[in-house]
Design an enzyme around this catalytic site. Structure first.
Site, PDB file in Angstrom:
ATOM      1  N   SER A 219      17.681  -1.952  28.124  1.00  0.00           N
ATOM      2  CA  SER A 219      16.927  -1.408  29.249  1.00  0.00           C
ATOM      3  C   SER A 219      17.045   0.115  29.247  1.00  0.00           C
ATOM      4  CB  SER A 219      17.419  -2.020  30.564  1.00  0.00           C
ATOM      5  OG  SER A 219      16.579  -1.654  31.633  1.00  0.00           O
ATOM      6  N   ASP A 286       1.616 -23.381  26.871  1.00  0.00           N
ATOM      7  CA  ASP A 286       2.864 -23.670  26.164  1.00  0.00           C
ATOM      8  C   ASP A 286       2.618 -24.191  24.751  1.00  0.00           C
ATOM      9  OD1 ASP A 286       5.361 -24.415  25.316  1.00  0.00           O
ATOM     10  OD2 ASP A 286       5.714 -25.901  26.870  1.00  0.00           O
ATOM     11  N   ASP A 289       1.180 -22.942  20.462  1.00  0.00           N
ATOM     12  CA  ASP A 289       1.901 -22.743  19.202  1.00  0.00           C
ATOM     13  C   ASP A 289       2.314 -24.076  18.573  1.00  0.00           C
ATOM     14  OD1 ASP A 289       3.894 -23.584  20.897  1.00  0.00           O
ATOM     15  OD2 ASP A 289       5.113 -21.775  20.737  1.00  0.00           O
ATOM     16  N   VAL A 291       4.093 -26.550  19.808  1.00  0.00           N
ATOM     17  CA  VAL A 291       5.356 -27.160  20.223  1.00  0.00           C
ATOM     18  C   VAL A 291       5.527 -26.948  21.723  1.00  0.00           C
ATOM     19  CG1 VAL A 291       6.663 -25.074  19.668  1.00  0.00           C
ATOM     20  CG2 VAL A 291       7.852 -27.264  19.840  1.00  0.00           C
ATOM     21  N   ASP A 293       7.856 -26.332  24.522  1.00  0.00           N
ATOM     22  CA  ASP A 293       9.232 -25.885  24.732  1.00  0.00           C
ATOM     23  C   ASP A 293       9.368 -24.952  25.943  1.00  0.00           C
ATOM     24  OD1 ASP A 293       7.902 -23.705  23.737  1.00  0.00           O
ATOM     25  OD2 ASP A 293       9.201 -23.399  22.000  1.00  0.00           O
ATOM     26  N   ASP A 445      10.187 -10.503  29.600  1.00  0.00           N
ATOM     27  CA  ASP A 445      10.915  -9.442  30.300  1.00  0.00           C
ATOM     28  C   ASP A 445      10.256  -9.217  31.654  1.00  0.00           C
ATOM     29  OD1 ASP A 445      11.833  -6.852  31.202  1.00  0.00           O
ATOM     30  OD2 ASP A 445      12.527  -6.486  29.154  1.00  0.00           O
ATOM     31  N   HIS A 481      14.837 -10.035  30.730  1.00  0.00           N
ATOM     32  CA  HIS A 481      15.312  -8.652  30.655  1.00  0.00           C
ATOM     33  C   HIS A 481      16.832  -8.568  30.520  1.00  0.00           C
ATOM     34  CE1 HIS A 481      14.991  -4.348  31.077  1.00  0.00           C
ATOM     35  NE2 HIS A 481      15.912  -4.362  32.028  1.00  0.00           N
TER      36      HIS A 481
END
Length: 568
Positions: A219, A286, A289, A291, A293, A445, A481
Protein backbone atom coordinates in the site's frame (compact mmCIF):
# COMPACT_ATOMS: atom_id res chain seq x y z
CA UNK A 1 26.77 -3.78 -4.91
CA UNK A 2 28.48 -5.60 -2.09
CA UNK A 3 28.99 -9.31 -2.76
CA UNK A 4 29.26 -11.67 0.23
CA UNK A 5 32.88 -12.53 1.05
CA UNK A 6 34.43 -15.13 3.36
CA UNK A 7 34.97 -13.78 6.87
CA UNK A 8 38.16 -14.66 8.74
CA UNK A 9 37.87 -15.79 12.33
CA UNK A 10 39.66 -13.40 14.67
CA UNK A 11 40.35 -13.45 18.39
CA UNK A 12 39.86 -9.66 18.43
CA UNK A 13 36.40 -9.92 16.92
CA UNK A 14 33.16 -11.56 17.88
CA UNK A 15 32.25 -12.00 14.23
CA UNK A 16 31.86 -15.55 13.06
CA UNK A 17 30.65 -17.38 10.00
CA UNK A 18 28.95 -20.67 9.38
CA UNK A 19 29.52 -20.99 5.63
CA UNK A 20 26.53 -21.94 3.51
CA UNK A 21 24.27 -20.36 6.11
CA UNK A 22 26.09 -17.35 7.42
CA UNK A 23 25.57 -16.23 11.00
CA UNK A 24 27.25 -13.06 12.26
CA UNK A 25 27.68 -11.63 15.75
CA UNK A 26 28.25 -8.06 16.86
CA UNK A 27 31.66 -6.45 17.07
CA UNK A 28 30.43 -3.80 19.56
CA UNK A 29 28.20 -3.61 22.59
CA UNK A 30 24.66 -2.29 22.36
CA UNK A 31 25.04 1.12 23.97
CA UNK A 32 24.94 4.72 22.71
CA UNK A 33 28.69 5.08 23.17
CA UNK A 34 29.29 2.31 20.61
CA UNK A 35 27.93 4.45 17.78
CA UNK A 36 29.02 7.63 16.05
CA UNK A 37 26.72 9.95 14.17
CA UNK A 38 26.34 8.87 10.55
CA UNK A 39 26.96 11.42 7.83
CA UNK A 40 23.63 12.59 6.42
CA UNK A 41 23.68 15.44 3.93
CA UNK A 42 21.26 18.23 4.70
CA UNK A 43 20.47 16.88 8.17
CA UNK A 44 21.56 17.38 11.76
CA UNK A 45 21.78 14.28 13.94
CA UNK A 46 20.28 15.05 17.34
CA UNK A 47 20.75 11.81 19.25
CA UNK A 48 21.49 8.09 19.10
CA UNK A 49 19.80 5.86 21.63
CA UNK A 50 20.70 2.20 21.98
CA UNK A 51 19.76 -0.55 24.41
CA UNK A 52 19.32 -4.29 24.46
CA UNK A 53 15.76 -5.59 24.30
CA UNK A 54 15.21 -9.21 25.29
CA UNK A 55 12.13 -11.41 25.12
CA UNK A 56 10.21 -8.81 23.12
CA UNK A 57 6.99 -10.43 21.93
CA UNK A 58 4.66 -9.09 19.28
CA UNK A 59 2.25 -10.04 16.55
CA UNK A 60 3.98 -9.31 13.26
CA UNK A 61 3.24 -9.87 9.59
CA UNK A 62 5.54 -9.19 6.67
CA UNK A 63 4.41 -6.78 3.94
CA UNK A 64 3.14 -8.91 1.10
CA UNK A 65 2.19 -11.89 3.27
CA UNK A 66 -1.47 -12.62 3.96
CA UNK A 67 -2.35 -11.83 7.54
CA UNK A 68 -4.50 -9.33 9.46
CA UNK A 69 -2.82 -5.93 9.60
CA UNK A 70 -4.46 -5.06 12.90
CA UNK A 71 -3.58 -7.03 16.05
CA UNK A 72 -6.10 -7.11 18.89
CA UNK A 73 -7.15 -3.57 19.64
CA UNK A 74 -9.78 -0.90 19.23
CA UNK A 75 -10.35 -1.33 15.49
CA UNK A 76 -13.47 -3.28 14.46
CA UNK A 77 -13.51 -6.83 13.04
CA UNK A 78 -10.23 -7.64 14.84
CA UNK A 79 -9.60 -10.91 16.61
CA UNK A 80 -6.95 -11.71 19.22
CA UNK A 81 -3.50 -12.28 17.68
CA UNK A 82 -1.53 -12.97 20.89
CA UNK A 83 -0.40 -16.40 19.73
CA UNK A 84 0.09 -18.42 16.57
CA UNK A 85 2.56 -18.50 13.67
CA UNK A 86 2.60 -14.70 13.33
CA UNK A 87 3.54 -14.10 16.98
CA UNK A 88 7.28 -13.73 17.58
CA UNK A 89 9.64 -13.30 20.52
CA UNK A 90 12.97 -11.69 19.70
CA UNK A 91 16.17 -10.31 21.27
CA UNK A 92 17.70 -7.29 19.60
CA UNK A 93 19.79 -4.16 19.97
CA UNK A 94 17.29 -1.34 19.62
CA UNK A 95 18.94 1.71 18.07
CA UNK A 96 17.09 4.92 17.30
CA UNK A 97 18.72 7.75 15.39
CA UNK A 98 16.94 11.08 15.82
CA UNK A 99 17.63 13.90 13.38
CA UNK A 100 16.19 17.00 11.78
CA UNK A 101 16.55 18.89 8.51
CA UNK A 102 17.60 22.35 9.69
CA UNK A 103 14.93 24.92 8.90
CA UNK A 104 12.24 22.29 8.36
CA UNK A 105 11.09 22.03 11.98
CA UNK A 106 10.85 18.24 11.66
CA UNK A 107 11.98 15.52 14.06
CA UNK A 108 12.55 12.15 12.38
CA UNK A 109 13.41 8.82 13.94
CA UNK A 110 15.08 5.91 12.18
CA UNK A 111 14.74 2.64 14.06
CA UNK A 112 17.38 -0.04 13.56
CA UNK A 113 16.72 -3.41 15.18
CA UNK A 114 19.93 -5.47 15.24
CA UNK A 115 19.60 -9.15 16.17
CA UNK A 116 21.65 -9.98 19.26
CA UNK A 117 22.27 -13.43 17.81
CA UNK A 118 21.76 -15.16 14.50
CA UNK A 119 22.16 -12.26 12.10
CA UNK A 120 21.99 -13.65 8.55
CA UNK A 121 24.18 -10.88 7.13
CA UNK A 122 21.27 -9.11 5.42
CA UNK A 123 19.17 -5.99 5.90
CA UNK A 124 15.41 -5.68 5.49
CA UNK A 125 13.81 -2.24 5.39
CA UNK A 126 10.03 -2.10 5.80
CA UNK A 127 7.55 0.54 4.74
CA UNK A 128 4.43 1.99 6.25
CA UNK A 129 0.81 2.38 5.23
CA UNK A 130 -1.96 4.92 5.03
CA UNK A 131 -0.76 8.28 6.26
CA UNK A 132 2.15 6.71 8.18
CA UNK A 133 5.68 6.22 6.87
CA UNK A 134 6.32 3.34 9.27
CA UNK A 135 4.23 0.92 11.33
CA UNK A 136 6.66 -0.11 14.05
CA UNK A 137 6.65 -3.61 15.48
CA UNK A 138 3.90 -4.78 13.11
CA UNK A 139 6.44 -5.20 10.31
CA UNK A 140 9.80 -4.98 12.12
CA UNK A 141 9.46 -7.95 14.45
CA UNK A 142 9.11 -10.65 11.81
CA UNK A 143 12.23 -9.43 10.01
CA UNK A 144 14.42 -9.74 13.10
CA UNK A 145 12.88 -13.13 13.92
CA UNK A 146 14.06 -14.33 10.50
CA UNK A 147 17.61 -13.11 11.04
CA UNK A 148 17.54 -9.74 9.29
CA UNK A 149 18.55 -6.38 10.59
CA UNK A 150 15.27 -4.47 10.36
CA UNK A 151 15.07 -0.74 9.68
CA UNK A 152 12.27 1.77 9.23
CA UNK A 153 11.68 5.51 9.44
CA UNK A 154 8.73 7.34 10.95
CA UNK A 155 9.18 10.22 8.48
CA UNK A 156 8.51 12.64 11.32
CA UNK A 157 5.07 11.16 12.08
CA UNK A 158 3.85 8.77 14.79
CA UNK A 159 3.79 5.09 13.75
CA UNK A 160 0.59 4.25 15.63
CA UNK A 161 -1.81 2.23 13.44
CA UNK A 162 -4.83 4.32 14.43
CA UNK A 163 -3.12 7.49 13.21
CA UNK A 164 -2.43 5.88 9.82
CA UNK A 165 -6.04 6.58 8.82
CA UNK A 166 -6.01 10.29 9.65
CA UNK A 167 -3.26 12.86 8.83
CA UNK A 168 -4.80 15.60 10.99
CA UNK A 169 -1.86 15.51 13.42
CA UNK A 170 0.65 16.62 10.80
CA UNK A 171 -0.99 17.76 7.56
CA UNK A 172 -1.41 21.50 8.22
CA UNK A 173 0.69 24.20 9.82
CA UNK A 174 -2.48 26.29 9.98
CA UNK A 175 -5.85 26.24 8.17
CA UNK A 176 -5.18 26.64 4.47
CA UNK A 177 -1.46 25.84 4.73
CA UNK A 178 -0.08 22.34 4.23
CA UNK A 179 3.07 21.40 6.13
CA UNK A 180 5.17 21.08 2.99
CA UNK A 181 8.29 19.92 4.80
CA UNK A 182 6.55 17.02 6.52
CA UNK A 183 4.81 16.28 3.23
CA UNK A 184 8.20 15.96 1.51
CA UNK A 185 9.44 13.77 4.38
CA UNK A 186 6.38 11.58 3.85
CA UNK A 187 6.70 11.55 0.08
CA UNK A 188 10.39 10.88 -0.48
CA UNK A 189 13.01 12.66 1.65
CA UNK A 190 12.91 10.30 4.64
CA UNK A 191 13.14 7.35 2.23
CA UNK A 192 16.48 8.63 0.93
CA UNK A 193 17.76 9.08 4.48
CA UNK A 194 16.62 5.65 5.71
CA UNK A 195 19.18 3.35 4.00
CA UNK A 196 22.03 5.80 4.64
CA UNK A 197 21.39 5.87 8.38
CA UNK A 198 20.39 2.22 8.68
CA UNK A 199 23.41 0.84 6.85
CA UNK A 200 25.82 3.10 8.75
CA UNK A 201 24.57 1.88 12.13
CA UNK A 202 24.55 -1.74 10.95
CA UNK A 203 28.16 -1.52 9.78
CA UNK A 204 29.28 0.11 13.02
CA UNK A 205 27.65 -2.63 15.07
CA UNK A 206 28.66 -5.69 13.05
CA UNK A 207 31.90 -4.35 11.61
CA UNK A 208 30.85 -4.94 8.01
CA UNK A 209 28.13 -3.89 5.57
CA UNK A 210 25.18 -6.16 4.80
CA UNK A 211 25.70 -8.79 2.13
CA UNK A 212 22.32 -7.90 0.63
CA UNK A 213 19.78 -5.19 1.36
CA UNK A 214 16.04 -5.35 0.70
CA UNK A 215 13.00 -3.11 0.95
CA UNK A 216 9.46 -4.40 1.15
CA UNK A 217 6.15 -2.63 1.59
CA UNK A 218 2.43 -2.80 0.87
CA UNK A 219 0.00 0.00 0.00
CA UNK A 220 1.72 3.18 1.17
CA UNK A 221 4.77 1.00 1.69
CA UNK A 222 4.39 -0.18 -1.91
CA UNK A 223 4.46 3.47 -3.00
CA UNK A 224 7.61 3.93 -0.93
CA UNK A 225 9.12 0.88 -2.63
CA UNK A 226 8.51 2.36 -6.07
CA UNK A 227 9.73 5.78 -4.98
CA UNK A 228 13.00 4.20 -3.89
CA UNK A 229 13.30 2.17 -7.11
CA UNK A 230 12.71 5.27 -9.21
CA UNK A 231 14.64 7.95 -7.29
CA UNK A 232 17.18 6.03 -5.18
CA UNK A 233 17.79 2.86 -7.23
CA UNK A 234 21.17 2.02 -5.69
CA UNK A 235 19.84 1.94 -2.12
CA UNK A 236 18.68 -1.70 -2.14
CA UNK A 237 19.49 -4.88 -4.03
CA UNK A 238 15.90 -6.09 -4.12
CA UNK A 239 12.51 -4.44 -3.67
CA UNK A 240 9.06 -5.97 -3.12
CA UNK A 241 6.15 -3.62 -3.83
CA UNK A 242 2.67 -4.94 -3.03
CA UNK A 243 -0.56 -3.10 -3.94
CA UNK A 244 1.48 0.08 -4.47
CA UNK A 245 -0.23 3.42 -3.88
CA UNK A 246 1.52 4.81 -6.95
CA UNK A 247 -0.81 7.74 -7.56
CA UNK A 248 -2.00 8.49 -4.05
CA UNK A 249 -2.81 12.05 -5.13
CA UNK A 250 -5.32 10.63 -7.64
CA UNK A 251 -6.84 7.44 -6.29
CA UNK A 252 -7.57 8.65 -2.75
CA UNK A 253 -9.76 11.61 -3.75
CA UNK A 254 -11.21 9.39 -6.53
CA UNK A 255 -12.17 6.83 -3.90
CA UNK A 256 -14.54 9.38 -2.38
CA UNK A 257 -16.66 9.29 -5.55
CA UNK A 258 -19.08 6.65 -4.28
CA UNK A 259 -19.79 8.68 -1.17
CA UNK A 260 -20.20 11.82 -3.26
CA UNK A 261 -22.86 10.05 -5.33
CA UNK A 262 -24.63 8.94 -2.15
CA UNK A 263 -24.57 12.50 -0.82
CA UNK A 264 -26.06 13.90 -4.03
CA UNK A 265 -28.74 11.22 -4.18
CA UNK A 266 -29.45 11.58 -0.48
CA UNK A 267 -29.45 7.78 -0.32
CA UNK A 268 -27.14 5.58 1.79
CA UNK A 269 -27.82 1.91 0.98
CA UNK A 270 -27.21 -0.67 3.65
CA UNK A 271 -24.14 -2.90 3.55
CA UNK A 272 -26.41 -5.85 2.81
CA UNK A 273 -27.95 -4.17 -0.23
CA UNK A 274 -24.59 -3.07 -1.67
CA UNK A 275 -23.08 -6.51 -1.07
CA UNK A 276 -25.96 -8.09 -3.00
CA UNK A 277 -24.74 -6.39 -6.19
CA UNK A 278 -21.21 -7.68 -5.60
CA UNK A 279 -22.46 -11.24 -5.04
CA UNK A 280 -24.55 -11.03 -8.21
CA UNK A 281 -21.54 -9.87 -10.24
CA UNK A 282 -19.47 -12.80 -8.96
CA UNK A 283 -22.29 -15.22 -9.73
CA UNK A 284 -22.57 -13.85 -13.27
CA UNK A 285 -18.85 -13.76 -14.10
CA UNK A 286 -17.18 -16.35 -11.85
CA UNK A 287 -17.13 -19.16 -14.43
CA UNK A 288 -15.95 -17.07 -17.38
CA UNK A 289 -12.53 -18.60 -16.71
CA UNK A 290 -14.13 -22.10 -16.77
CA UNK A 291 -13.82 -22.75 -13.03
CA UNK A 292 -16.24 -21.88 -10.23
CA UNK A 293 -14.15 -20.60 -7.35
CA UNK A 294 -15.69 -17.27 -6.34
CA UNK A 295 -12.97 -15.39 -8.25
CA UNK A 296 -13.27 -13.33 -11.42
CA UNK A 297 -9.88 -13.89 -13.04
CA UNK A 298 -10.40 -11.81 -16.18
CA UNK A 299 -12.44 -8.69 -15.52
CA UNK A 300 -12.37 -7.62 -19.16
CA UNK A 301 -14.88 -10.39 -19.87
CA UNK A 302 -17.35 -9.39 -17.14
CA UNK A 303 -20.05 -7.09 -18.53
CA UNK A 304 -22.44 -7.47 -15.60
CA UNK A 305 -24.46 -4.33 -14.86
CA UNK A 306 -25.79 -3.49 -11.40
CA UNK A 307 -28.93 -2.10 -13.05
CA UNK A 308 -29.77 -5.59 -14.38
CA UNK A 309 -30.96 -6.76 -10.93
CA UNK A 310 -32.77 -3.63 -9.77
CA UNK A 311 -36.12 -4.66 -8.32
CA UNK A 312 -34.94 -8.06 -7.15
CA UNK A 313 -35.29 -8.92 -3.48
CA UNK A 314 -32.63 -10.05 -1.02
CA UNK A 315 -32.78 -11.16 2.61
CA UNK A 316 -31.01 -8.82 5.02
CA UNK A 317 -30.98 -10.31 8.50
CA UNK A 318 -34.50 -11.62 8.12
CA UNK A 319 -35.87 -8.54 6.38
CA UNK A 320 -36.70 -8.61 2.68
CA UNK A 321 -35.06 -5.69 0.88
CA UNK A 322 -35.72 -4.70 -2.73
CA UNK A 323 -32.65 -3.60 -4.67
CA UNK A 324 -33.07 0.00 -5.80
CA UNK A 325 -31.94 2.00 -8.80
CA UNK A 326 -30.19 4.49 -6.52
CA UNK A 327 -28.19 1.72 -4.88
CA UNK A 328 -27.22 0.49 -8.36
CA UNK A 329 -26.04 4.01 -9.23
CA UNK A 330 -23.76 4.02 -6.19
CA UNK A 331 -22.31 0.62 -7.05
CA UNK A 332 -21.76 1.52 -10.69
CA UNK A 333 -20.03 4.73 -9.60
CA UNK A 334 -17.55 2.72 -7.54
CA UNK A 335 -16.98 0.24 -10.38
CA UNK A 336 -16.53 2.92 -13.06
CA UNK A 337 -14.63 5.52 -11.05
CA UNK A 338 -15.17 9.26 -11.33
CA UNK A 339 -15.07 11.18 -14.60
CA UNK A 340 -16.34 14.45 -15.99
CA UNK A 341 -18.54 14.63 -19.11
CA UNK A 342 -15.58 15.55 -21.31
CA UNK A 343 -13.61 12.56 -20.08
CA UNK A 344 -10.48 14.56 -19.31
CA UNK A 345 -10.70 14.27 -15.52
CA UNK A 346 -11.07 10.92 -13.80
CA UNK A 347 -9.58 7.77 -12.36
CA UNK A 348 -10.10 4.02 -12.32
CA UNK A 349 -12.79 2.25 -10.33
CA UNK A 350 -12.70 -1.03 -8.41
CA UNK A 351 -13.31 -4.44 -9.94
CA UNK A 352 -16.80 -5.91 -9.66
CA UNK A 353 -15.95 -8.77 -7.29
CA UNK A 354 -14.39 -6.40 -4.77
CA UNK A 355 -15.99 -6.01 -1.34
CA UNK A 356 -16.67 -2.28 -1.15
CA UNK A 357 -18.52 -2.03 2.17
CA UNK A 358 -16.44 -3.59 4.93
CA UNK A 359 -13.38 -2.43 6.83
CA UNK A 360 -11.59 0.86 7.59
CA UNK A 361 -10.69 1.52 3.92
CA UNK A 362 -13.94 0.55 2.17
CA UNK A 363 -15.41 2.94 -0.42
CA UNK A 364 -19.08 2.98 0.59
CA UNK A 365 -19.28 1.84 4.18
CA UNK A 366 -22.58 2.70 5.88
CA UNK A 367 -24.22 2.07 9.22
CA UNK A 368 -27.95 1.82 9.76
CA UNK A 369 -30.07 2.70 12.77
CA UNK A 370 -32.86 0.49 14.10
CA UNK A 371 -35.40 2.52 12.12
CA UNK A 372 -33.58 1.71 8.86
CA UNK A 373 -31.97 5.12 8.39
CA UNK A 374 -28.40 4.73 7.11
CA UNK A 375 -25.40 7.07 6.95
CA UNK A 376 -21.90 6.97 5.45
CA UNK A 377 -19.20 6.25 8.00
CA UNK A 378 -15.73 5.82 6.47
CA UNK A 379 -13.51 8.88 6.87
CA UNK A 380 -10.22 7.56 5.40
CA UNK A 381 -10.61 9.01 1.91
CA UNK A 382 -12.48 12.09 3.09
CA UNK A 383 -9.54 12.89 5.35
CA UNK A 384 -7.21 13.34 2.39
CA UNK A 385 -9.60 15.73 0.65
CA UNK A 386 -10.27 17.59 3.88
CA UNK A 387 -6.66 18.09 5.01
CA UNK A 388 -4.69 18.21 1.76
CA UNK A 389 -7.08 19.47 -0.93
CA UNK A 390 -9.63 21.66 0.84
CA UNK A 391 -7.02 22.31 3.55
CA UNK A 392 -9.87 23.17 5.84
CA UNK A 393 -10.84 20.93 8.79
CA UNK A 394 -14.25 22.64 8.92
CA UNK A 395 -15.15 22.20 5.23
CA UNK A 396 -18.72 20.94 4.74
CA UNK A 397 -18.54 18.02 2.31
CA UNK A 398 -22.18 17.03 2.70
CA UNK A 399 -23.26 19.83 0.34
CA UNK A 400 -20.38 19.54 -2.14
CA UNK A 401 -21.51 19.38 -5.77
CA UNK A 402 -20.10 17.04 -8.41
CA UNK A 403 -18.48 20.03 -10.12
CA UNK A 404 -16.75 21.01 -6.88
CA UNK A 405 -15.69 17.42 -6.28
CA UNK A 406 -14.14 17.06 -9.74
CA UNK A 407 -12.30 20.36 -9.24
CA UNK A 408 -10.83 18.91 -6.03
CA UNK A 409 -9.78 15.77 -7.92
CA UNK A 410 -8.00 17.92 -10.50
CA UNK A 411 -6.48 20.21 -7.87
CA UNK A 412 -5.08 17.27 -5.91
CA UNK A 413 -3.14 16.10 -8.95
CA UNK A 414 -1.75 19.56 -9.61
CA UNK A 415 -0.73 20.16 -5.99
CA UNK A 416 0.78 16.80 -5.09
CA UNK A 417 1.87 14.87 -8.17
CA UNK A 418 5.51 15.93 -7.91
CA UNK A 419 5.72 15.31 -4.15
CA UNK A 420 3.78 12.06 -3.80
CA UNK A 421 3.50 10.24 -7.11
CA UNK A 422 5.69 7.16 -7.53
CA UNK A 423 4.51 6.50 -11.08
CA UNK A 424 7.58 7.42 -13.09
CA UNK A 425 8.06 4.86 -15.84
CA UNK A 426 11.82 5.46 -16.11
CA UNK A 427 13.61 2.61 -14.33
CA UNK A 428 16.92 3.05 -16.11
CA UNK A 429 18.63 3.70 -12.78
CA UNK A 430 17.40 0.41 -11.37
CA UNK A 431 18.52 -1.41 -14.50
CA UNK A 432 22.01 0.12 -14.30
CA UNK A 433 22.34 -0.62 -10.57
CA UNK A 434 21.53 -4.30 -11.07
CA UNK A 435 18.63 -4.13 -8.61
CA UNK A 436 15.48 -6.24 -8.90
CA UNK A 437 11.85 -5.27 -8.32
CA UNK A 438 8.85 -7.57 -7.90
CA UNK A 439 5.38 -6.08 -7.64
CA UNK A 440 1.96 -7.70 -7.40
CA UNK A 441 -1.51 -6.26 -7.01
CA UNK A 442 -4.69 -8.00 -5.92
CA UNK A 443 -7.56 -7.68 -8.38
CA UNK A 444 -10.11 -7.34 -5.56
CA UNK A 445 -8.12 -4.63 -3.79
CA UNK A 446 -10.75 -2.58 -1.97
CA UNK A 447 -8.55 0.51 -1.57
CA UNK A 448 -6.35 0.96 -4.64
CA UNK A 449 -7.76 0.15 -8.10
CA UNK A 450 -5.58 -2.55 -9.62
CA UNK A 451 -6.20 -1.17 -13.11
CA UNK A 452 -4.11 1.86 -12.20
CA UNK A 453 -1.09 -0.34 -11.52
CA UNK A 454 -1.76 -2.35 -14.70
CA UNK A 455 -1.89 0.82 -16.81
CA UNK A 456 1.32 2.02 -15.16
CA UNK A 457 3.20 -1.20 -15.94
CA UNK A 458 2.00 -1.06 -19.53
CA UNK A 459 3.70 2.31 -19.81
CA UNK A 460 6.86 0.91 -18.21
CA UNK A 461 6.97 -1.81 -20.88
CA UNK A 462 6.27 0.75 -23.59
CA UNK A 463 9.29 2.74 -22.46
CA UNK A 464 11.49 -0.35 -22.00
CA UNK A 465 10.19 -3.58 -23.61
CA UNK A 466 12.88 -5.49 -21.68
CA UNK A 467 11.88 -4.16 -18.27
CA UNK A 468 10.90 -7.68 -17.20
CA UNK A 469 14.62 -8.40 -16.89
CA UNK A 470 14.71 -6.36 -13.68
CA UNK A 471 11.07 -5.44 -12.87
CA UNK A 472 8.25 -7.98 -12.91
CA UNK A 473 4.61 -7.24 -12.17
CA UNK A 474 1.97 -9.88 -11.39
CA UNK A 475 -1.82 -9.64 -11.33
CA UNK A 476 -3.28 -11.50 -8.37
CA UNK A 477 -6.95 -12.54 -8.89
CA UNK A 478 -9.01 -12.72 -5.71
CA UNK A 479 -6.51 -10.90 -3.48
CA UNK A 480 -7.67 -7.93 -1.38
CA UNK A 481 -5.68 -4.98 -0.06
CA UNK A 482 -2.51 -6.18 1.72
CA UNK A 483 -4.39 -9.12 3.26
CA UNK A 484 -7.49 -11.22 2.75
CA UNK A 485 -9.66 -12.08 -0.21
CA UNK A 486 -10.77 -15.45 -1.62
CA UNK A 487 -7.74 -15.81 -3.91
CA UNK A 488 -4.39 -17.49 -3.31
CA UNK A 489 -1.60 -15.40 -1.79
CA UNK A 490 2.02 -15.44 -3.06
CA UNK A 491 3.36 -15.51 0.48
CA UNK A 492 6.74 -16.62 -0.83
CA UNK A 493 7.22 -13.63 -3.16
CA UNK A 494 9.95 -12.16 -0.95
CA UNK A 495 11.83 -15.46 -0.95
CA UNK A 496 11.57 -15.54 -4.73
CA UNK A 497 12.93 -11.99 -4.81
CA UNK A 498 15.95 -12.97 -2.71
CA UNK A 499 16.66 -15.93 -5.02
CA UNK A 500 16.44 -13.64 -8.03
CA UNK A 501 18.90 -11.20 -6.41
CA UNK A 502 21.30 -13.68 -4.85
CA UNK A 503 21.13 -16.70 -7.17
CA UNK A 504 19.85 -15.29 -10.44
CA UNK A 505 16.71 -17.47 -10.35
CA UNK A 506 14.15 -15.49 -12.35
CA UNK A 507 10.58 -15.59 -10.95
CA UNK A 508 8.81 -16.95 -14.02
CA UNK A 509 5.67 -17.18 -11.86
CA UNK A 510 4.77 -16.39 -8.27
CA UNK A 511 3.51 -19.45 -6.44
CA UNK A 512 0.28 -18.47 -4.70
CA UNK A 513 -1.35 -20.58 -2.00
CA UNK A 514 -4.95 -20.97 -0.86
CA UNK A 515 -5.75 -21.47 2.81
CA UNK A 516 -6.27 -25.19 2.16
CA UNK A 517 -2.70 -25.50 0.90
CA UNK A 518 -3.53 -25.84 -2.81
CA UNK A 519 -1.56 -23.60 -5.15
CA UNK A 520 -2.00 -21.63 -8.33
CA UNK A 521 0.61 -19.72 -10.36
CA UNK A 522 0.43 -15.97 -10.74
CA UNK A 523 1.61 -14.89 -14.16
CA UNK A 524 4.00 -12.07 -15.01
CA UNK A 525 2.20 -9.33 -16.90
CA UNK A 526 1.12 -9.24 -19.72
CA UNK A 527 0.55 -13.00 -19.60
CA UNK A 528 -2.62 -14.17 -17.89
CA UNK A 529 -4.03 -17.23 -16.18
CA UNK A 530 -5.79 -19.79 -18.36
CA UNK A 531 -7.69 -22.73 -16.91
CA UNK A 532 -6.84 -26.04 -18.54
CA UNK A 533 -9.50 -28.71 -18.05
CA UNK A 534 -8.33 -32.08 -16.84
CA UNK A 535 -8.67 -35.32 -18.72
CA UNK A 536 -10.30 -38.45 -17.37
CA UNK A 537 -10.14 -38.42 -13.57
CA UNK A 538 -7.58 -35.61 -13.45
CA UNK A 539 -8.69 -32.24 -12.16
CA UNK A 540 -8.04 -29.11 -14.18
CA UNK A 541 -5.30 -26.65 -13.37
CA UNK A 542 -4.21 -23.12 -14.17
CA UNK A 543 -1.42 -22.34 -16.58
CA UNK A 544 -0.42 -19.06 -18.11
CA UNK A 545 -0.35 -17.77 -21.63
CA UNK A 546 2.74 -15.80 -22.58
CA UNK A 547 2.23 -12.95 -24.95
CA UNK A 548 5.45 -11.31 -26.05
CA UNK A 549 6.38 -8.47 -23.73
CA UNK A 550 4.38 -5.42 -24.66
CA UNK A 551 2.57 -7.38 -27.36
CA UNK A 552 -1.19 -6.97 -27.33
CA UNK A 553 -2.85 -9.63 -29.43
CA UNK A 554 -5.91 -8.80 -31.51
CA UNK A 555 -7.35 -12.25 -30.88
CA UNK A 556 -10.05 -13.10 -28.41
CA UNK A 557 -7.41 -13.83 -25.80
CA UNK A 558 -5.90 -10.37 -26.00
CA UNK A 559 -4.31 -8.92 -22.91
CA UNK A 560 -6.66 -6.48 -21.19
CA UNK A 561 -5.68 -2.87 -21.81
CA UNK A 562 -7.64 -0.50 -19.56
CA UNK A 563 -8.18 3.04 -20.70
CA UNK A 564 -5.58 5.42 -19.32
CA UNK A 565 -7.05 7.98 -16.92
CA UNK A 566 -6.45 11.62 -17.56
CA UNK A 567 -6.09 14.12 -14.75
CA UNK A 568 -5.16 17.43 -16.30
Amino acid sequence: MFAPQPITFSSQSLRKTVYGGEIFAASKSCSPSSFTYPELKGAEILAIDASEVRNFSSYSVAPGVNGPLYPAGPLPHVTDRSSGPDFFTIDFCNVTVTYTHPGWDDIIHVDIWLPLTGWNGKLQAVGGGGYNVGLGALYMTQAVAKGFVAIETDGGHPTDMLQSVNPSHWALTSPGNVNLYLLEDYGSKSLLDLPIVGKAILEQYFGQPPSFSYFRGCSGGGRQAHMIAERFPEAFDGILAVAPALNIENFIPAAYWGRQVMNELGVYPSVCEIDAFTHAAIEACDELDSVKDGIISDHSLCDFSAFSIVGESVDCDGTTVQLTKDAAKVVEAVWAGPSNPAGDIGWFGLNKDTVITTGPISYVSTTCAANGTCAATNEFYLNFVRWFVARDPEYDFSSMTTEEYLSFLQLSDRLYHSALSAASTDFSGLRKSGGKLISFHGLVDEAIPADGTIAFYQQVLKQDPNANEYFRFFEAPGIAHCSGGPGPWPNGAFDQLTKWVEEGIVPETLIAEFEDGSTRPLCPYPSKQTYVKGKGTHEGHFEFEFNRWYHVSSSGKATYVPSTPIVS
